[in-house]
Design an enzyme around this catalytic site. Structure first.
Site, PDB file in Angstrom:
ATOM      1  N   HIS A   3      57.839  44.351  38.062  1.00  0.00           N
ATOM      2  CA  HIS A   3      56.394  43.112  38.491  1.00  0.00           C
ATOM      3  C   HIS A   3      56.358  41.676  38.124  1.00  0.00           C
ATOM      4  O   HIS A   3      55.320  41.248  38.544  1.00  0.00           O
ATOM      5  CB  HIS A   3      55.004  44.158  37.838  1.00  0.00           C
ATOM      6  CG  HIS A   3      54.491  45.287  38.405  1.00  0.00           C
ATOM      7  ND1 HIS A   3      56.062  46.058  39.456  1.00  0.00           N
ATOM      8  CD2 HIS A   3      53.726  45.454  39.028  1.00  0.00           C
ATOM      9  CE1 HIS A   3      55.404  46.928  39.938  1.00  0.00           C
ATOM     10  NE2 HIS A   3      53.418  46.334  39.671  1.00  0.00           N
ATOM     11  N   GLU A  39      36.138  37.726  31.625  1.00  0.00           N
ATOM     12  CA  GLU A  39      36.932  37.025  31.860  1.00  0.00           C
ATOM     13  C   GLU A  39      35.966  36.001  33.447  1.00  0.00           C
ATOM     14  O   GLU A  39      34.381  36.111  32.933  1.00  0.00           O
ATOM     15  CB  GLU A  39      37.401  37.985  32.793  1.00  0.00           C
ATOM     16  CG  GLU A  39      38.167  38.596  32.482  1.00  0.00           C
ATOM     17  CD  GLU A  39      39.625  39.179  32.990  1.00  0.00           C
ATOM     18  OE1 GLU A  39      40.042  38.687  34.356  1.00  0.00           O
ATOM     19  OE2 GLU A  39      40.584  39.998  32.041  1.00  0.00           O
ATOM     20  N   ASP A  75      44.490  43.568  33.702  1.00  0.00           N
ATOM     21  CA  ASP A  75      44.155  43.955  34.035  1.00  0.00           C
ATOM     22  C   ASP A  75      44.467  44.900  34.795  1.00  0.00           C
ATOM     23  O   ASP A  75      44.213  45.933  35.233  1.00  0.00           O
ATOM     24  CB  ASP A  75      43.852  42.440  35.060  1.00  0.00           C
ATOM     25  CG  ASP A  75      42.600  41.364  34.922  1.00  0.00           C
ATOM     26  OD1 ASP A  75      42.535  41.722  33.241  1.00  0.00           O
ATOM     27  OD2 ASP A  75      43.304  40.314  35.459  1.00  0.00           O
TER      28      ASP A  75
END
Ligand code: FAD
Length: 506
Positions: free
Chosen positions: A81, A254, A141
């Protein structure tokens, strides 16, 4: 065992593995194999072989094998990723870390979990919560990432202001170094390796096991979003929430920037938490600029409790636009897997597999208002086709003996420009997005902002030296100690492979 360096770099590499007794498997992929691509979709490579190791011994054997050759490199690949080829090894050996049998052992008495380096955080979550009512304290996240992959960077999310990044929530690791040694390290044992590997961009060793701190898992989460038109009020409130005494704030803080328009991807509609909620643009003050700000917070609670009173106490005094407040109650696991829903939608729309020229930065509090003026309100006033995260973190929660580099000052902001490519000409082309990222970095440099790239990517030694600043010498020394031939993580393009034959026993 034959000389490994007899391998033809482009062709038949089978002889290299003759006599190496692996418990896992070896595959010689062709062009376009999964190991030659990553989530970024911007870099491509052709590895000589993909090894699916069965255990740490296999990892050590592969590294030792590479050390016998003047050119072979080894890249541990988590879930691929990265966005700039960081987990690739062109003409090298890729270790598919997800292939190591995923082991997650929870010790409820000491509230820790031993997890394999290739385990996905979403599997760690389910195992710990459903099996033991416990959960890691610090997250990312999105949880389709591996333990070794995020620990090699930092691993930040809305809990980092309390517990620090994921790298601060590990007490022990098993690591296979670039010398082929399998070592256990912690703050008290093989200390330099422990601190080096955490945030070390895969340069010093392959993480095969990590001991992760746990805490009791809540049942539910109240997830809240409130909207601001004024950046200074947004930052004032966000900073006040992250600097309150422990236990006196939300469990997650956040924020993100969105476009002040009805654009379905970049605009108002990206804010509501439920399809039934309506974002009323009439509430936006006339003085508002091209972008607006959303503070996103969450409070944990148990089934038998109601969070409402605490929420009102915590939210009282914040200066958001009163009518632009959205909330939902969701299960804890559902909250932590919230990006998985977005992933499923993006896969259905075909945009998950398209390129992702993402840019992540840490920007000092001293420059964040100017950053807003120069970047958000100007360069990015039409959005990036995905979330533009901006939220504060605290330097005192990061141990500076670890390898991550940060801006100066106690408060700094994570800025994440999570670009998704929509069919051109609706959005920018991939090339234009890359150019825009460069423009943002150049603007930060030209304006003298105190910033660092997160998930950094440079093509030159000078770029890396500048990135590490006064930590460069320590980083180099650690490389010389733990991976002197620069076998590991070649995709980071920090150190060229270096041929120093020495005694490694097979
Ligand atoms: P890879 O991309 O496979 O590897 C990354 C680097 O680590 C490479 O250099 C690789 O060689 C090395 N590596 C991999 N495994 C090991 C190992 N076991 N031992 C040693 N080195 C290893 N990051 C955040 O901090 N917060 C977020 O909220 C966040 N959200 C994200 C959401 C999405 C959709 C995506 C795609 C990425 C997100 N990231 C986030 C970034 C993420 O942390 C990095 O991409 C990271 O590299 C993890 O990905 P991975 O496990 O696939 O590792």
């Amino acid at each position: 065992m034959p000389e490994p360096d007899t391998a033809d770099q482009d062709g038949d590499v089978l002889p290299v593995f003759n006599g190496v007794d692996l418990h896992g498997t070896v595959e010689f992929p062709g062009c376009g194999s999964a190991a030659g691509k990553d989530f970024g979709g911007l870099q491509f490579s052709k590895p000589l072989a993909v090894i699916r190791p069965a255990n740490s011994d296999d990892v050590a054997k592969v590294i030792r094998l590479a050390s016998r050759s003047p050119h072979l490199t080894v890249a541990a690949s988590g879930n691929g990723h990265s966005v700039n080829g960081q987990a690739m090894a062109h003409r090298g050996l890729v270790l598919d870390m997800k292939a190591v049998e995923s082991e997650i052992h929870v010790d409820p008495t000491t509230a820790v979990a031993d997890v394999s380096g290739g385990a996905l955080w979403e599997d760690v979550l389910r195992h710990c919560v459903l099996g033991h009512g416990l959960a890691p304290r610090s997250w990312t996240d999105y949880l389709g990432l591996t333990v070794g992959g995020t620990l090699s960077n930092a691993g930040v999310s809305g809990q980092s202001f309390i517990y620090g990044p994921q790298t601060e929530n590990v007490t022990e690791m098993e690591v296979v170094t670039g010398n082929g040694d399998v070592l256990v390290c912690s703050k008290n044992q093989n200390t330099e390796l422990f601190f080096g590997v955490l945030g070390g961009l895969g340069q010093f060793g392959v993480i095969t096991r990590a001991r992760v701190l746990l805490q009791p898992a809540p049942d539910m989460v109240r997830w809240i979003r409130v909207v601001y038109s004024d950046f200074s009020e947004f930052t004032r409130d966000a900073e006040s929430l992250v600097t309150r005494p422990e236990g006196d704030s939300f469990d997650y803080v956040e924020g993100f920037v969105f476009v002040n328009s009805d654009d379905p991807v970049n605009g108002w509609m990206s804010v509501p938490l439920d399809p039934d909620q309506y974002f009323d643009p009439a509430r936006i003050p006339r003085s508002a600029g091209p972008v607006l700000y959303c503070l996103e917070v969450a409070l944990h609670y148990k089934n038998e409790d109601s969070p409402s009173e605490r929420v009102e106490k915590l939210i009282g005094g914040l200066r958001f636009i009163e009518e632009l407040r959205f909330w939902v109650d969701v299960g804890y696991i559902e909250f932590l897997l919230r990006v998985k829903r977005a992933e499923e939608e993006a896969k259905a729309n075909g945009i998950w597999d398209a390129p992702h020229p993402w840019l992540n930065l840490f920007v000092s509090k001293t420059d964040i208002a100017d950053f807003d003026r120069v970047v958000f309100k100007n360069i990015l006033k039409h959005g990036v086709g995905g979330p533009m995260l901006v939220y504060p973190l605290l330097r005192s929660k990061w141990d500076n003996r670890k390898s991550v580099v940060l801006p100066q000052g106690e408060i700094f902001y994570l800025v994440a420009l999570l670009r998704f490519c929509f069919p051109y000409p609706k959005g920018l082309s991939v090339g234009e997005m890359v150019v825009q990222n460069q423009e943002i970095i150049q603007s930060c440099t030209k304006n003298g902002f105190d910033f660092k790239l997160y998930l950094p990517h440079y093509n030159t030694r000078e770029g890396w030296k500048h990135h590490f600043g006064n930590q460069w010498t320590r980083f180099q020394d650690r490389k010389a100690t733990f991976d002197p031939m620069a076998i590991l993580a070649p995709g980071q393009k920090i150190f060229p492979r270096n041929w120093q034959p020495h005694d490694i026993n097979f």
